[in-house]
Design a protein around this motif. Structure first.
Motif, mmCIF file in Angstrom:
data_model
loop_
_atom_site.group_PDB
_atom_site.id
_atom_site.type_symbol
_atom_site.label_atom_id
_atom_site.label_comp_id
_atom_site.label_asym_id
_atom_site.label_seq_id
_atom_site.Cartn_x
_atom_site.Cartn_y
_atom_site.Cartn_z
ATOM 1 N N THR A 341 0.833 -1.206 0.000
ATOM 2 C CA THR A 341 0.000 0.000 0.000
ATOM 3 C C THR A 341 0.869 1.259 0.000
ATOM 4 O OG1 THR A 341 -1.728 -1.180 1.229
ATOM 5 C CG2 THR A 341 -1.810 1.228 1.250
ATOM 6 N N ARG A 342 1.932 1.232 0.785
ATOM 7 C CA ARG A 342 2.818 2.396 0.837
ATOM 8 C C ARG A 342 3.474 2.648 -0.524
ATOM 9 N NH1 ARG A 342 5.539 1.076 5.141
ATOM 10 N NH2 ARG A 342 7.408 0.220 4.161
ATOM 11 N N ALA A 343 3.929 1.585 -1.174
ATOM 12 C CA ALA A 343 4.554 1.748 -2.486
ATOM 13 C C ALA A 343 3.556 2.285 -3.502
ATOM 14 C CB ALA A 343 5.135 0.418 -2.964
ATOM 15 N N GLU A 344 2.336 1.784 -3.439
ATOM 16 C CA GLU A 344 1.321 2.262 -4.381
ATOM 17 C C GLU A 344 1.004 3.735 -4.146
ATOM 18 O OE1 GLU A 344 -1.301 2.389 -7.469
ATOM 19 O OE2 GLU A 344 0.210 0.867 -6.957
ATOM 20 N N LEU A 345 0.976 4.133 -2.889
ATOM 21 C CA LEU A 345 0.759 5.547 -2.593
ATOM 22 C C LEU A 345 1.864 6.417 -3.199
ATOM 23 C CD1 LEU A 345 -0.435 5.536 1.137
ATOM 24 C CD2 LEU A 345 -1.730 6.375 -0.828
ATOM 25 N N HIS A 346 3.107 5.986 -3.048
ATOM 26 C CA HIS A 346 4.225 6.768 -3.593
ATOM 27 C C HIS A 346 4.186 6.793 -5.120
ATOM 28 C CE1 HIS A 346 6.490 7.944 -0.056
ATOM 29 N NE2 HIS A 346 6.327 6.742 0.461
ATOM 30 N N ARG A 347 3.841 5.665 -5.743
ATOM 31 C CA ARG A 347 3.777 5.656 -7.210
ATOM 32 C C ARG A 347 2.687 6.600 -7.714
ATOM 33 N NH1 ARG A 347 5.476 0.145 -6.780
ATOM 34 N NH2 ARG A 347 3.350 -0.525 -6.278
ATOM 35 N N ARG A 348 1.543 6.522 -7.078
ATOM 36 C CA ARG A 348 0.456 7.415 -7.498
ATOM 37 C C ARG A 348 0.816 8.877 -7.238
ATOM 38 N NH1 ARG A 348 -5.200 5.508 -5.149
ATOM 39 N NH2 ARG A 348 -5.826 7.277 -6.435
ATOM 40 N N ALA A 349 1.476 9.108 -6.109
ATOM 41 C CA ALA A 349 1.877 10.484 -5.803
ATOM 42 C C ALA A 349 2.867 11.008 -6.838
ATOM 43 C CB ALA A 349 2.494 10.538 -4.409
ATOM 44 N N ALA A 350 3.816 10.172 -7.260
ATOM 45 C CA ALA A 350 4.788 10.604 -8.271
ATOM 46 C C ALA A 350 4.090 11.004 -9.553
ATOM 47 C CB ALA A 350 5.805 9.492 -8.523
ATOM 48 N N GLY A 351 3.135 10.189 -9.985
ATOM 49 C CA GLY A 351 2.396 10.522 -11.212
ATOM 50 C C GLY A 351 1.593 11.801 -11.075
ATOM 51 N N LEU A 352 0.927 11.949 -9.930
ATOM 52 C CA LEU A 352 0.128 13.162 -9.713
ATOM 53 C C LEU A 352 1.005 14.407 -9.675
ATOM 54 C CD1 LEU A 352 -2.333 11.861 -6.956
ATOM 55 C CD2 LEU A 352 -2.981 12.620 -9.251
ATOM 56 N N LEU A 353 2.104 14.317 -8.974
ATOM 57 C CA LEU A 353 2.985 15.477 -8.864
ATOM 58 C C LEU A 353 3.614 15.838 -10.198
ATOM 59 C CD1 LEU A 353 4.709 14.582 -5.464
ATOM 60 C CD2 LEU A 353 3.160 16.502 -5.870
ATOM 61 N N HIS A 354 3.996 14.817 -10.954
ATOM 62 C CA HIS A 354 4.568 15.102 -12.279
ATOM 63 C C HIS A 354 3.544 15.767 -13.179
ATOM 64 C CE1 HIS A 354 6.783 14.616 -15.999
ATOM 65 N NE2 HIS A 354 5.743 13.982 -16.518
ATOM 66 N N ALA A 355 2.333 15.254 -13.163
ATOM 67 C CA ALA A 355 1.283 15.851 -13.990
ATOM 68 C C ALA A 355 0.930 17.256 -13.520
ATOM 69 C CB ALA A 355 0.041 14.956 -13.961
ATOM 70 N N ASP A 356 1.134 17.515 -12.237
ATOM 71 C CA ASP A 356 0.798 18.825 -11.679
ATOM 72 C C ASP A 356 1.935 19.827 -11.843
ATOM 73 O OD1 ASP A 356 -1.413 20.121 -10.311
ATOM 74 O OD2 ASP A 356 -0.057 20.365 -8.614
ATOM 75 N N GLY A 357 3.061 19.403 -12.424
ATOM 76 C CA GLY A 357 4.185 20.318 -12.637
ATOM 77 C C GLY A 357 4.983 20.609 -11.389
ATOM 78 N N ALA A 358 5.011 19.666 -10.445
ATOM 79 C CA ALA A 358 5.772 19.881 -9.211
ATOM 80 C C ALA A 358 7.277 19.875 -9.512
ATOM 81 C CB ALA A 358 5.439 18.783 -8.200
ATOM 82 N N PRO A 359 8.091 20.493 -8.645
ATOM 83 C CA PRO A 359 9.542 20.468 -8.849
ATOM 84 C C PRO A 359 10.068 19.047 -8.950
ATOM 85 C CG PRO A 359 8.961 22.050 -7.145
ATOM 86 C CD PRO A 359 7.706 21.306 -7.466
ATOM 87 N N ALA A 360 11.129 18.893 -9.733
ATOM 88 C CA ALA A 360 11.681 17.561 -9.972
ATOM 89 C C ALA A 360 12.129 16.893 -8.677
ATOM 90 C CB ALA A 360 12.850 17.652 -10.950
#
Length: 932
Positions: A341-360
């Motif tokens: 569950t923790r890994a899935e949260l981080h993967r989803r967060a990475a995708g969301l942040l990338h799509a949102d234009g967050a800093p690298a």
């Protein structure tokens, strides 16, 4: 009995809860007048609503009130009458309560039970009137429906029921239902009471009994910053600090967030509300990038639910600017989430942040926790690695590089990863670059590198003393420029300008293509402009245009944001343009921007430049300090051919300070052979020549200086403000007795571009005096001293003063010689050059003649003057004629002449001009001004 349990319980010390206790006590007091009241107490997790309720119930029991208490639980929410049975146990003496609750429960389905409920309520009121009664339900949100209906029935009739009701609920999504709250708060006797976290002063009061009084105020600020004033977390911090004290035998300097803090953080998260825990985990994963919308998407909860949780956390002091307070809270939460569950949260967060234009860097932290096989992941990691290096986060940068290498799916991605490893490794320590350079050389030969990367590789092959491969790379880049490949012309210009001021032999064999031909190709970086300016100064000498350009470049640069080669070139351009004062200003500004950094290639290069600046300012102790810092910032092998510059500074500083042994030790260090084909090698060889002079090997010194001269002329760097090899060689010739050759070299230097700058001319005139007739020397040395006094170089100034002191003795002016020695002593005191002073003056002036206190009226010559002679001499020094002096002092002209004759003899001077020079700046001159 419940009353006895509260009386026996441990008293809890509450902080900043006086107003709340006063309100609760006033509600209890109204029961004595037959009036009831209700308080709905809400607070965020960990703020202490249960502790406040318990304290109130203790106080109520102490006044003789009957306390009926219950605690709700999600496990018993569906147990009918669960809360009522807790409030009214069989032996409690309030039997009408449970019967009324059951009558009300039946009344939901049986309308005929209304008469029973009325009678039971009257019976319950009769029982209440036997004494004040307090009904308290902690976590009322978990009460069963029938018990809540019973409580509302009581609330509606509190005007005739002498009972105080206190209900507690959490702030947030798991509070009492809106319909219950609306019904409750509609009653006039109901009050809502919200608890807030502790202030800084409140935290200080909590921790004061457990820490030293002197530390309480400072620790309170730190504890409040970490905990947000949440009492549960404050107590946990105290416990962790106490445990750290026990382990280390000394208190921690800052709040230690250890096991107790982590458990406290989990205590509020692991409540019977899945929404609270899920949303808190979302905030923990997203960190500073968390927003309500992103958290809602991440944990798949509604925006309104996230907003309610945020309200709860904020009211508890657990949020700081919209994010969880302290990374330890987030870590504690996520450690108790299963791995998948923790890994899935981080993967989803990475995708969301990338799509949102967050800093690298933000996206990369999620990728490091759970990599994703997406095309953008590798590029994001590389960008994050470079940004992390600028922020001095070396370990994070290397972690990003390692993961980028694992996720590189294409040849282009792999080449980009290797290039990033080389760039970042070079910034950490160039020694780390070597394993990757060979792979990049192959890519360079195959033409698969971008022009900018190819130019970079050429420069660093040269840095690593791999000149043949650097030459091959330069040819490859030249061929690209010949083919008008986009960007190749500009990059070729950049690398060639760098080679011209760093490794000139590598540039001499390539055809000169001049500046890039197209406007697009001429978009050059600050590093390119700075290299242009440095090449101009080294080739043409100092100029106002070059100084202005160098300062303009530095004005637009910042440490960590601009390439270090741009900063180095611009600083050296100022230094070699004979503006060490401006170079010092900008270099110190950049070092200040670097903050506490002490390692890395940028710090090494900047410290090396600062050492050169210190040498030009005549402060060898500072030069030694900065050069040592430069060598310790990276490995010796990492310095490559550039090691010549810091070693030269160390050798020259030790030589100038009279520590020839230390200078010899530095010269015994192994250096790359290719270093002698660089600008750094010129500086090294020149410093070695001065060492040979210091240890009385003028022949070896002359060889070094003439070698410097041959290379400087061949490489187009024959500028005295950079390398004054002619005056250095002149000193060697003088030591060998070749005055004529020394004189020729000095005159050549005076005629060179930059030879007329104050420092260069001052040194030249000192040596020219050594090759001149005795009668010409005083004037030459006087001008030399005057020039060097304005150059902020105490070392060269003391040398000029020493020569002048010797000449004054030779021409029969001992008093002037003593004054010159005193001047030199002051220069030594101000600049810390006592060793050089003793070396230069030990043979000419007795030690007692140049003692620090041997000044002003203590001078043996002026002290021997009579009072009348002093008055006459003082006025003569101001330029008054004998007749004017006689008129002012009311004596004859003949008497004036007699006084002056005796004064000249005592002072060792021959005329009024010598008298003025001798008395300038002394107490006698001050007296002259007063008389005049």
């Amino acid at each position: 009995m419940i009353e006895r349990s509260f009386e026996a319980g441990e008293k809890v010390k509450l902080v900043e809860r006086a107003e709340e206790i006063t309100l609760l006590t006033s509600v209890l007091a109204r029961t004595a007048r037959g009036e009831g009241g209700v308080v709905l107490l809400d607070a965020g997790p960990g703020v202490g609503r249960t502790a406040l309720l318990d304290e109130f119930l203790r106080r109520a029991a102490a006044t003789g009130a009957r306390v009926c208490a219950a605690t709700g639980s999600s496990a018993e929410r569906d147990v009918e009458y669960g809360i009522v049975d807790q409030l009214f146990p069989p032996d409690g003496g309030l039997s009408a309560g449970p019967r009324l609750a059951r009558a009300l429960g039946r009344g939901a389905a049986d309308t005929g039970s209304g008469h029973d409920a009325g009678a039971l309520f009257d019976a319950l009121c009769q029982e209440f009137r036997q004494g004040p009664v307090v009904i308290a339900v902690d976590d009322a949100q978990y009460a069963d429906a029938v018990s809540l209906r019973f409580l509302l029935h009581l609330v509606r009739r509190l005007r005739t029921a002498p009972v105080a009701i206190v209900l507690t609920e959490p702030t947030g999504p798991d509070s009492l239902s809106p319909s219950f709250q609306a019904e409750l708060l509609r009653q006039p006797q109901c009050r809502r009471l919200g608890l807030l976290p502790l202030s800084r002063a409140g935290v200080a009061r909590v921790i004061a009994p457990q820490v030293a009084a002197a530390e309480a105020a400072e620790l309170a600020a730190d504890f409040h910053a970490v905990s947000g004033g949440n009492p549960l977390l404050v107590q946990a911090l105290v416990a962790d600090r106490r445990d750290a004290y026990r382990l280390d035998q000394e208190p921690a300097a800052a709040p230690a967030t250890g096991p107790a803090f982590a458990k406290a953080a989990l205590a509020w998260a692991y409540r019977d509300d899945p929404v609270l825990f899920d949303v808190a985990c979302g905030f923990a994963v997203l960190g500073r990038a968390a927003t309500p919308a992103l958290v809602a998407c991440l944990v798949d909860r509604g925006a309104d639910a996230v907003a309610r949780v945020m309200t709860a956390l904020d009211s508890a002091g657990l949020l700081d600017g919209g994010t969880l307070r302290g990374t330890v809270v987030g870590r504690a939460l996520l450690e108790h989430v299963d791995v998948q569950t923790r890994a899935e949260l981080h993967r989803r967060a990475a995708g969301l942040l990338h799509a949102d234009g967050a800093p690298a860097t933000v996206v990369a932290r999620c990728l490091l926790a759970a990599p994703v096989a997406e095309p953008w992941a590798c590029r994001t990691l590389l960008t994050a690695a470079e940004e992390a290096m600028r922020d001095d986060e070396t370990e994070f940068s290397l972690d990003c590089l390692r993961l980028a290498g694992q996720t590189a799916a294409t040849g282009h991605d792999h080449a980009a990863v290797v290039m990033a490893r080389v760039r970042i490794g070079w910034e950490i320590d160039p020694r780390l670059v070597s394993p990757w350079l060979d792979e990049l050389v192959d890519a360079l030969e195959q033409g698969s590198l971008r022009s900018a990367d190819a130019a970079w590789i050429v420069k660093h092959l040269a840095w690593q003393d791999r000149f043949p491969q650097a030459a091959d790379g330069l040819r490859a880049l030249t061929e690209r420029a010949d083919l008008d490949e986009p960007g190749a012309g500009a990059e070729l210009h950049v690398v060639r300008q760098w080679l011209r001021h760093s490794c000139p032999p590598l540039d001499t064999g390539a055809p000169d293509l001049g500046m890039p031909r197209t406007p697009q190709a001429r978009r050059m970086s600050p590093a390119s402009y700075a290299s242009d300016v440095l090449v101009q100064v080294l080739g043409e000498g100092p100029g106002e245009h070059a100084v202005g350009m160098a300062e303009e470049i530095l004005r637009g640069c910042r440490y960590g944001e601009s390439p270090i080669e741009a900063l180095e070139a611009a600083l050296l351009a100022l230094l070699y343009a004979d503006r060490p004062d401006r170079a010092l200003y900008w270099c110190d500004a950049l070092l200040k921007q670097a903050g506490d950094r002490s390692t890395g290639t940028s710090m090494a290069i900047l410290s090396g430049v600062r050492a050169e600046i210190a040498l030009r300012h005549g402060t060898p102790h500072l030069a030694q300090e900065h050069a040592s810092s430069a060598l310790s910032a990276i490995s010796r092998s990492g310095w490559g051919v550039a090691i010549g510059s810091p070693l030269a500074a160390l050798v020259q500083a030790a030589t100038a300070s009279g520590m020839s042994g230390a200078a010899g030790a530095w010269l015994n260090q192994d250096v790359p052979e290719g270093m002698f084909q660089t600008r750094h090698g010129l500086l090294y060889t020149h410093a070695r020549g001065h060492y040979h002079l210091a240890v009385d090997r003028p022949g070896a010194a002359l060889d070094d200086f003439l070698t410097c001269g041959d290379l400087a002329k061949r490489w187009g760097m024959d500028v005295p403000t950079f390398l004054p090899w002619r005056t250095s060689a002149a000193q060697a010739h003088l030591a060998l007795g070749n005055a004529g050759q020394a004189r020729t070299l000095v005159r050549e230097q005076l005629a060179r571009p930059g030879g007329s700058t104050p420092r260069a001319r001052g040194v030249s005139l000192r040596l020219l005096a050594a090759t001149s007739e005795l009668g010409q020397r005083p004037a030459l040395l006087r001008e030399s001293v005057n020039l060097l006094e304005n150059c902020s170089d105490p070392v060269e100034l003391m040398r000029a003063l020493a020569d002048r002191c010797q000449v004054l003795h030779e021409v029969g002016a001992p008093a002037k010689a003593r004054m010159t020695a005193r001047h030199a002593r002051k220069v030594a005191d101000a600049g810390g050059g006592h060793a050089l002073f003793r070396k230069l003056f030990k043979d000419e002036i007795p030690e007692d003649a140049v003692a620090p206190d041997d000044l002003g009226e203590e001078d043996r010559g002026s002290a021997s003057l009579t009072a009348a002679e002093r008055r006459v001499t003082a006025l003569a020094a101001l330029g008054h004629s004998n007749r004017e002096i006689g008129r002012k002092l009311f004596i004859t002209k003949s008497t004036v002449e007699q006084h002056l004759t005796r004064a000249y003899r005592k002072l060792g001077v021959r005329n009024r001009t010598d008298l003025g020079d001798l008395l300038a700046g002394t107490n006698l001159a001050a007296g002259a001004s007063a008389l005049g």
